[in-house]
Write a protein that holds these residues in place. Structure first.
Motif, PDB file in Angstrom:
ATOM      1  N   GLY A  45       0.806  -1.216   0.000  1.00 39.66           N
ATOM      2  CA  GLY A  45       0.000   0.000   0.000  1.00 39.66           C
ATOM      3  C   GLY A  45       0.837   1.263   0.000  1.00 39.66           C
ATOM      4  O   GLY A  45       0.533   2.234  -0.720  1.00 39.66           O
ATOM      5  N   LEU A  46       1.910   1.272   0.785  1.00 40.92           N
ATOM      6  CA  LEU A  46       2.769   2.451   0.844  1.00 40.92           C
ATOM      7  C   LEU A  46       3.535   2.649  -0.456  1.00 40.92           C
ATOM      8  O   LEU A  46       3.782   3.792  -0.869  1.00 40.92           O
ATOM      9  N   ARG A  47       3.887   1.571  -1.119  1.00 42.65           N
ATOM     10  CA  ARG A  47       4.530   1.711  -2.433  1.00 42.65           C
ATOM     11  C   ARG A  47       3.574   2.323  -3.449  1.00 42.65           C
ATOM     12  O   ARG A  47       3.977   3.139  -4.287  1.00 42.65           O
ATOM     13  N   ARG A  48       2.315   1.934  -3.386  1.00 45.92           N
ATOM     14  CA  ARG A  48       1.334   2.530  -4.301  1.00 45.92           C
ATOM     15  C   ARG A  48       1.160   4.021  -4.017  1.00 45.92           C
ATOM     16  O   ARG A  48       1.016   4.826  -4.938  1.00 45.92           O
ATOM     17  N   ARG A  49       1.185   4.379  -2.738  1.00 43.09           N
ATOM     18  CA  ARG A  49       0.999   5.794  -2.368  1.00 43.09           C
ATOM     19  C   ARG A  49       2.214   6.648  -2.662  1.00 43.09           C
ATOM     20  O   ARG A  49       2.104   7.778  -3.144  1.00 43.09           O
ATOM     21  N   HIS A  50       3.392   6.137  -2.310  1.00 39.86           N
ATOM     22  CA  HIS A  50       4.589   6.984  -2.264  1.00 39.86           C
ATOM     23  C   HIS A  50       5.699   6.557  -3.226  1.00 39.86           C
ATOM     24  O   HIS A  50       6.757   7.191  -3.236  1.00 39.86           O
ATOM     25  N   GLY A  51       5.470   5.518  -3.986  1.00 36.36           N
ATOM     26  CA  GLY A  51       6.482   5.087  -4.944  1.00 36.36           C
ATOM     27  C   GLY A  51       7.186   3.809  -4.532  1.00 36.36           C
ATOM     28  O   GLY A  51       7.089   3.362  -3.377  1.00 36.36           O
ATOM     29  N   PRO A  52       7.929   3.184  -5.462  1.00 32.27           N
ATOM     30  CA  PRO A  52       8.507   1.852  -5.227  1.00 32.27           C
ATOM     31  C   PRO A  52       9.537   1.782  -4.111  1.00 32.27           C
ATOM     32  O   PRO A  52       9.780   0.698  -3.565  1.00 32.27           O
ATOM     33  N   ASP A  53      10.162   2.908  -3.775  1.00 33.65           N
ATOM     34  CA  ASP A  53      11.157   2.907  -2.708  1.00 33.65           C
ATOM     35  C   ASP A  53      10.572   3.328  -1.356  1.00 33.65           C
ATOM     36  O   ASP A  53      11.323   3.548  -0.399  1.00 33.65           O
ATOM     37  N   ALA A  54       9.262   3.410  -1.263  1.00 34.41           N
ATOM     38  CA  ALA A  54       8.662   3.866  -0.010  1.00 34.41           C
ATOM     39  C   ALA A  54       8.928   2.899   1.133  1.00 34.41           C
ATOM     40  O   ALA A  54       9.259   3.304   2.244  1.00 34.41           O
ATOM     41  N   ALA A  55       8.774   1.603   0.872  1.00 30.92           N
ATOM     42  CA  ALA A  55       8.835   0.634   1.967  1.00 30.92           C
ATOM     43  C   ALA A  55       9.391  -0.694   1.473  1.00 30.92           C
ATOM     44  O   ALA A  55       9.338  -1.007   0.283  1.00 30.92           O
ATOM     45  N   ALA A  56       9.908  -1.482   2.419  1.00 27.67           N
ATOM     46  CA  ALA A  56      10.437  -2.813   2.114  1.00 27.67           C
ATOM     47  C   ALA A  56      10.112  -3.753   3.257  1.00 27.67           C
ATOM     48  O   ALA A  56      10.004  -3.341   4.420  1.00 27.67           O
ATOM     49  N   TYR A  57       9.976  -5.016   2.921  1.00 29.28           N
ATOM     50  CA  TYR A  57       9.559  -6.057   3.868  1.00 29.28           C
ATOM     51  C   TYR A  57      10.768  -6.864   4.323  1.00 29.28           C
ATOM     52  O   TYR A  57      11.560  -7.336   3.499  1.00 29.28           O
ATOM     53  N   VAL A  58      10.902  -7.042   5.649  1.00 29.80           N
ATOM     54  CA  VAL A  58      12.012  -7.798   6.236  1.00 29.80           C
ATOM     55  C   VAL A  58      11.447  -8.773   7.266  1.00 29.80           C
ATOM     56  O   VAL A  58      11.160  -8.378   8.408  1.00 29.80           O
ATOM     57  N   PRO A  59      11.241 -10.044   6.902  1.00 29.37           N
ATOM     58  CA  PRO A  59      10.665 -11.007   7.855  1.00 29.37           C
ATOM     59  C   PRO A  59      11.706 -11.630   8.779  1.00 29.37           C
ATOM     60  O   PRO A  59      12.795 -12.010   8.336  1.00 29.37           O
ATOM     61  N   LEU A  60      11.363 -11.739  10.037  1.00 24.25           N
ATOM     62  CA  LEU A  60      12.209 -12.483  10.973  1.00 24.25           C
ATOM     63  C   LEU A  60      12.359 -13.936  10.550  1.00 24.25           C
ATOM     64  O   LEU A  60      13.388 -14.556  10.798  1.00 24.25           O
TER      65      LEU A  60
END
Length: 217
Positions: A45-60
């Motif tokens: 959702g944040l990538r759609r709002r703010h662009g491809p570099d807005a957020a990234a996923y890091v799973p434990l």
């Protein structure tokens, strides 16, 4: 809480920090609460709002010990409990991400089909503004987890009804190939005791928000 509202709250530390800020959001909570699904929804959702570099996923979960290491340690039957993760490796990754290196940082994940961790499934680009990480024990006051939390700006606790969590966990084990009897034994003998460790940290001072996620916008 709805996804759109959570996206607004997740992005706030980035906005407050100004240009060039990178924030780290940690989602804690018991197994089956929906942490990984929410983390992906926030990132997408944040990538759609703010662009491809807005957020990234890091799973434990990328820091699960391999089956070979669990067998060596005698922990195969306790997979998913605190000592079955490389928490120091996870903390080192968060420290590296917080330093904002000028290159891509590759992030491991857990492959449920293989039932093993796999390298470099995710990537955090240099321009990423928000790292969303999730894992059962991020709020726990335990060695290693405290050190990891030093690099997390906000910790949220994602909760769900115990019956609903059992249902999800049972479905997960059945999908993974266990019989119904095996799946129920695993959930009651391993997943739910692990949940008890997590639930003890629900009201910790460093947990900023506690909520049930609706799964809707």
């Amino acid at each position: 809480m709805r996804t759109g509202e959570l996206m607004d709250l997740a992005w706030r530390p980035v906005e407050d920090g100004g240009e060039g800020t990178r924030a780290v959001l940690g989602l804690a909570g018991p197994p089956g609460a929906g942490k990984s699904t929410l983390a992906r929804a926030l990132v997408d959702g944040l990538r759609r709002r703010h662009g491809p570099d807005a957020a990234a996923y890091v799973p434990l979960d990328g820091f699960h010990l391999s089956g070979a290491q669990l067998e060596r340690l005698g922990l195969s039957s306790r997979k998913g409990s605190p000592p079955t993760f490389d928490v120091h490796g996870y903390a080192a990754l968060l420290r590296r991400l917080a330093s904002r290196p000028a290159h891509d940082v590759y992030v491991p994940d857990f492959d449920r089909a293989l039932d093993e961790p796999v390298a470099a499934r995710h990537v955090v680009a240099p321009g990423v503004r928000l790292v969303v990480t999730e894992g059962n024990y991020l709020a726990c006051d335990l060695p290693g987890w405290r050190e990891a939390r030093e690099w997390i700006d906000e910790v949220w606790y994602v909760d769900a009804d115990a019956a609903e969590r059992r249902r999800r966990l049972l479905e997960r084990q059945l999908t993974g190939g266990r019989t119904e009897e095996e799946a129920r034994a695993w959930v009651e003998g391993n997943d739910m005791p692990n949940a008890g460790v997590v639930e003890a940290a629900r009201d910790s001072a460093w947990v900023k928000r506690v909520f049930h996620w609706s799964g809707h916008d």
